[in-house]
Enzyme design. Structure first.
Site: not given
Length: 400
Positions: A278, A338, A350
């Site tokens: 990510c 994240h 993402h």
């Protein structure tokens, strides 16, 4: 886990030990000078992902012996100054990196399409991050066929000898003043001759930087850091100086770059167009728009301008970074795990399984309830002044 994110942790200097001289054998005492060493580490090297300060002390009669290594000479000096001020007698056996055994070759360049950088000097170790062809690095020390290096985002990791070529200061200076090209296609190949039917020299990924030797029709002639010559299609690369001058990082450009990587597979530790985690994904988006941002999500969240932390998504603009994780409680600290990028229309893009688009609108078909539930905050990095954000047009990373 959703994302590559190595949480900051402190090395407790010295191990706890049992003293049996005039004390209960179960009594635990700290190793010598732990308070002083920890204080300096906290001040100068709180995040061991980007700063090395592994120092311990042993006591010999009334004198202390300082051992270990650090890449921060100023931190070592601060520790010695403190001990001197406190009238503590010590012997300095600390190794300040880069190591003298490098014989001046403490700089280097990545010389393969993507170098896999490990958390320890072994191929079996965790993939910590990656660096693409032509990335300038600092070399701190060698251990067998492995080198401890630092990338432009200051991340510390290990690379095997096949991934880099060591350089001294003069050699790096010559490389920086040489004309270069940057590879701008997502993925491709370089060739031994200026024709697609010739032998492939190497694969190439977006962001690779190579020395430009000349041009032949539709090809750039380039030189790899290890001396290999090859040809790149002009349609897949740009003159580096020209690329820098025409760069106009914008909300639109960030979104366009992000969408060119749609479907790219998730790879823990990946920061290239061969695969991304990510934070490696957001890092790659910004690099291809001329910005170097920190490696991990928990580092990226500390940069830029605060925009939102209460799910007021109307305040967001395209290119803003959204961070997700565990909220702080009375007994636990916040944990960022994240990150994704806002692309408008209540959507963010993402890397989770693959690069994909999710929505924070409960009515949308791609509504991401999971990430909405662990949303922490949004930061704006684009065009923000921050020591953790580097503008390639204003730094000496690739050219002086």
């Amino acid at each position: 886990m959703d994302c590559k994110q190595t949480c900051p942790f402190f090395l407790f200097i010295g191990m706890l030990m049992v003293s049996c001289t005039g004390k209960n054998k179960n009594e635990i005492v700290a190793m010598p000078l732990q308070e002083q060493i920890t204080a300096i580490k906290t001040q100068f090297a709180p995040d061991r992902r980007v700063a090395l300060f592994d120092i311990s002390a042993t006591k010999n009669n009334d004198k202390y012996i300082l051992n270990g290594e650090s890449d921060m000479a100023e931190a070592v000096i601060a520790l010695k100054d403190r001990l001197t001020l406190e009238k503590i007698d010590f012997v300095d056996s600390i190794k300040v990196l880069p190591a003298s055994a490098l014989y001046g070759k403490s700089l280097g360049l990545v010389t393969i399409s993507v170098a896999n950088l490990r958390s320890k000097p072994a191929h079996s170790a965790e993939l910590a991050t990656q660096a693409t062809l032509g990335t300038p690095i600092k070399i701190l020390k060698n251990e067998g066929d492995w080198s401890l290096i630092q990338t432009p985002d200051k991340y510390l990791s290990w690379v095997d000898a096949g991934g880099i070529i060591p350089l001294n200061v003069s050699e790096m200076a010559l490389w920086k003043v040489a004309p270069k090209v940057i590879y701008t296609a997502i993925y491709g190949q370089s060739y031994s001759q200026p024709k697609l039917s010739s032998q492939v020299v190497s694969d190439i990924v977006a962001g690779a930087v190579m020395e430009r030797i000349g041009e032949q029709k539709n090809f750039f002639e380039v030189k790899f850091p290890d001396g290999r010559h090859a040809f790149l299609l002009k349609s897949e690369a740009k003159d580096f100086d020209g690329w820098l001058k025409t760069l106009q990082p914008s909300e639109v450009a960030l979104v366009e770059t992000a969408k060119t990587l749609m479907g790219l597979p998730y790879l823990w530790g990946g920061t290239s167009t061969k695969g991304v985690d990510c934070s490696g994904y957001t890092k790659t988006i910004f690099f291809l728009n001329g910005m170097v941002i920190p490696r991990d999500a928990s580092q990226q969240v500390k940069t830029g301008k605060p925009i939102d932390s209460t799910q007021h998504f109307d305040n967001l603009r395209k290119g803003d970074l959204l961070f997700f994780g565990r909220k702080a409680t009375d007994s636990t600290t916040e944990k960022v795990v994240h990150v994704g990028m806002w692309i408008g229309n209540n959507e963010f893009i993402h890397s989770s399984g693959r690069v994909r688009v999710g929505s924070l609108d409960p009515k949308a078909d791609n509504f991401d309830a999971y990430n909405l539930g662990r949303y922490l905050r949004t930061k704006r990095l684009l065009k923000e002044a921050d020591n953790g954000l580097l503008d390639l047009a204003k730094t000496t990373i690739f050219k002086d």
